[in-house]
Design a protein around this motif. Structure first.
Motif, PDB file in Angstrom:
ATOM      1  N   SER A 130       0.826  -1.205   0.000  1.00 51.84           N
ATOM      2  CA  SER A 130       0.000   0.000   0.000  1.00 51.84           C
ATOM      3  C   SER A 130       0.863   1.260   0.000  1.00 51.84           C
ATOM      4  N   LEU A 131       0.308   2.296  -0.539  1.00 54.12           N
ATOM      5  CA  LEU A 131       0.903   3.624  -0.485  1.00 54.12           C
ATOM      6  C   LEU A 131      -0.225   4.644  -0.384  1.00 54.12           C
ATOM      7  N   ARG A 132       0.094   5.793   0.173  1.00 57.59           N
ATOM      8  CA  ARG A 132      -0.854   6.893   0.184  1.00 57.59           C
ATOM      9  C   ARG A 132      -0.203   8.103  -0.463  1.00 57.59           C
ATOM     10  N   LEU A 133      -0.784   8.535  -1.553  1.00 55.18           N
ATOM     11  CA  LEU A 133      -0.298   9.723  -2.242  1.00 55.18           C
ATOM     12  C   LEU A 133      -1.016  10.961  -1.719  1.00 55.18           C
ATOM     13  N   SER A 134      -0.292  12.064  -1.694  1.00 54.33           N
ATOM     14  CA  SER A 134      -0.856  13.339  -1.267  1.00 54.33           C
ATOM     15  C   SER A 134      -0.667  14.380  -2.355  1.00 54.33           C
ATOM     16  N   CYS A 135      -1.575  15.303  -2.389  1.00 55.94           N
ATOM     17  CA  CYS A 135      -1.488  16.406  -3.356  1.00 55.94           C
ATOM     18  C   CYS A 135      -1.903  17.690  -2.653  1.00 55.94           C
ATOM     19  N   THR A 136      -1.087  18.669  -2.751  1.00 55.10           N
ATOM     20  CA  THR A 136      -1.441  19.991  -2.263  1.00 55.10           C
ATOM     21  C   THR A 136      -1.067  21.012  -3.322  1.00 55.10           C
ATOM     22  N   ALA A 137      -1.610  22.193  -3.192  1.00 53.99           N
ATOM     23  CA  ALA A 137      -1.338  23.205  -4.200  1.00 53.99           C
ATOM     24  C   ALA A 137      -1.495  24.592  -3.614  1.00 53.99           C
ATOM     25  N   SER A 138      -0.822  25.526  -4.206  1.00 52.41           N
ATOM     26  CA  SER A 138      -1.000  26.942  -3.889  1.00 52.41           C
ATOM     27  C   SER A 138      -1.677  27.611  -5.073  1.00 52.41           C
ATOM     28  N   GLY A 139      -2.422  28.670  -4.788  1.00 51.20           N
ATOM     29  CA  GLY A 139      -3.074  29.397  -5.866  1.00 51.20           C
ATOM     30  C   GLY A 139      -4.422  28.849  -6.270  1.00 51.20           C
ATOM     31  N   ILE A 140      -4.893  27.837  -5.565  1.00 51.68           N
ATOM     32  CA  ILE A 140      -6.204  27.260  -5.853  1.00 51.68           C
ATOM     33  C   ILE A 140      -6.748  26.675  -4.555  1.00 51.68           C
ATOM     34  N   THR A 141      -8.030  26.851  -4.336  1.00 56.71           N
ATOM     35  CA  THR A 141      -8.658  26.355  -3.111  1.00 56.71           C
ATOM     36  C   THR A 141      -9.361  25.046  -3.401  1.00 56.71           C
ATOM     37  N   PHE A 142      -8.882  23.992  -2.775  1.00 59.00           N
ATOM     38  CA  PHE A 142      -9.386  22.660  -3.097  1.00 59.00           C
ATOM     39  C   PHE A 142     -10.866  22.495  -2.792  1.00 59.00           C
ATOM     40  N   SER A 143     -11.362  23.193  -1.793  1.00 54.04           N
ATOM     41  CA  SER A 143     -12.755  23.001  -1.407  1.00 54.04           C
ATOM     42  C   SER A 143     -13.734  23.477  -2.470  1.00 54.04           C
ATOM     43  N   THR A 144     -13.270  24.240  -3.417  1.00 53.37           N
ATOM     44  CA  THR A 144     -14.153  24.824  -4.434  1.00 53.37           C
ATOM     45  C   THR A 144     -13.983  24.191  -5.804  1.00 53.37           C
ATOM     46  N   THR A 145     -13.227  23.091  -5.872  1.00 59.01           N
ATOM     47  CA  THR A 145     -12.944  22.547  -7.191  1.00 59.01           C
ATOM     48  C   THR A 145     -12.840  21.025  -7.173  1.00 59.01           C
ATOM     49  N   PRO A 146     -13.245  20.384  -8.247  1.00 61.44           N
ATOM     50  CA  PRO A 146     -12.960  18.956  -8.381  1.00 61.44           C
ATOM     51  C   PRO A 146     -11.455  18.732  -8.546  1.00 61.44           C
ATOM     52  N   ILE A 147     -11.012  17.553  -8.181  1.00 61.50           N
ATOM     53  CA  ILE A 147      -9.595  17.229  -8.283  1.00 61.50           C
ATOM     54  C   ILE A 147      -9.449  15.809  -8.796  1.00 61.50           C
ATOM     55  N   GLY A 148      -8.542  15.637  -9.725  1.00 64.21           N
ATOM     56  CA  GLY A 148      -8.312  14.322 -10.296  1.00 64.21           C
ATOM     57  C   GLY A 148      -6.897  13.837 -10.095  1.00 64.21           C
ATOM     58  N   TRP A 149      -6.723  12.541 -10.266  1.00 66.65           N
ATOM     59  CA  TRP A 149      -5.406  11.912 -10.288  1.00 66.65           C
ATOM     60  C   TRP A 149      -5.265  11.148 -11.597  1.00 66.65           C
ATOM     61  N   TYR A 150      -4.078  11.230 -12.157  1.00 62.79           N
ATOM     62  CA  TYR A 150      -3.742  10.511 -13.366  1.00 62.79           C
ATOM     63  C   TYR A 150      -2.421   9.788 -13.150  1.00 62.79           C
ATOM     64  N   ARG A 151      -2.108   8.874 -14.032  1.00 63.26           N
ATOM     65  CA  ARG A 151      -0.811   8.212 -13.990  1.00 63.26           C
ATOM     66  C   ARG A 151      -0.327   7.960 -15.404  1.00 63.26           C
ATOM     67  N   ARG A 152       0.979   7.867 -15.503  1.00 58.14           N
ATOM     68  CA  ARG A 152       1.594   7.535 -16.778  1.00 58.14           C
ATOM     69  C   ARG A 152       2.558   6.389 -16.549  1.00 58.14           C
ATOM     70  N   ALA A 153       2.211   5.261 -17.117  1.00 57.65           N
ATOM     71  CA  ALA A 153       3.082   4.083 -17.034  1.00 57.65           C
ATOM     72  C   ALA A 153       4.201   4.208 -18.061  1.00 57.65           C
TER      73      ALA A 153
END
Length: 123
Positions: A17-40
């Motif tokens: 198992s692993l837990r990935l985290s994502c944070t950002a500046s300049g955007i408020t997460f509570s007001t926006t959808p957020i996605g995760w992608y991967r590239r193999a």
């Protein structure tokens, strides 16, 4: 300017198992959808999971039942808990805040991407 930072990747064995985290500046997460992608390796970037502002999650069929996306608005952070990892989950994982949803409910990514975090799953 939006800056996205992913973390939490690593090398694990199959079934780990692993837990990935994502944070950002300049955007408020509570007001926006957020996605995760991967590239193999050698493949195009693909959708993994997304969460809307009402905390409704969406997953790709390949990770459904193994991955869980969640958000902590107070920390402006989104997580992906990845369980029962398989070698096919290996890749660079990217967070994408600020996307939208198509009428089909598919997540449409924004132009905000981080550098990604590497996930490697060994046999």
């Amino acid at each position: 300017q939006v800056q996205v930072v992913e973390s939490g990747g690593g090398l694990v064995q199959t079934g780990g198992s692993l837990r990935l985290s994502c944070t950002a500046s300049g955007i408020t997460f509570s007001t926006t959808p957020i996605g995760w992608y991967r590239r193999a390796p050698g493949k195009q970037r693909e959708f993994v999971a997304a969460i809307n502002i009402g905390n409704w999650p969406k997953y790709s069929d390949s990770v459904k039942g193994r991955f869980t996306i969640s958000r902590d608005n107070a920390r402006n952070t989104v997580y992906v808990q990845m369980n029962n990892l398989k070698p096919g989950d290996t890749g660079v994982y990217f967070c994408n805040p600020g996307g939208t949803y198509a009428i089909t409910s598919d997540y449409i990514p924004s132009t905000y991407w981080g550098q990604g975090t590497q996930v490697s799953v060994s046999n």
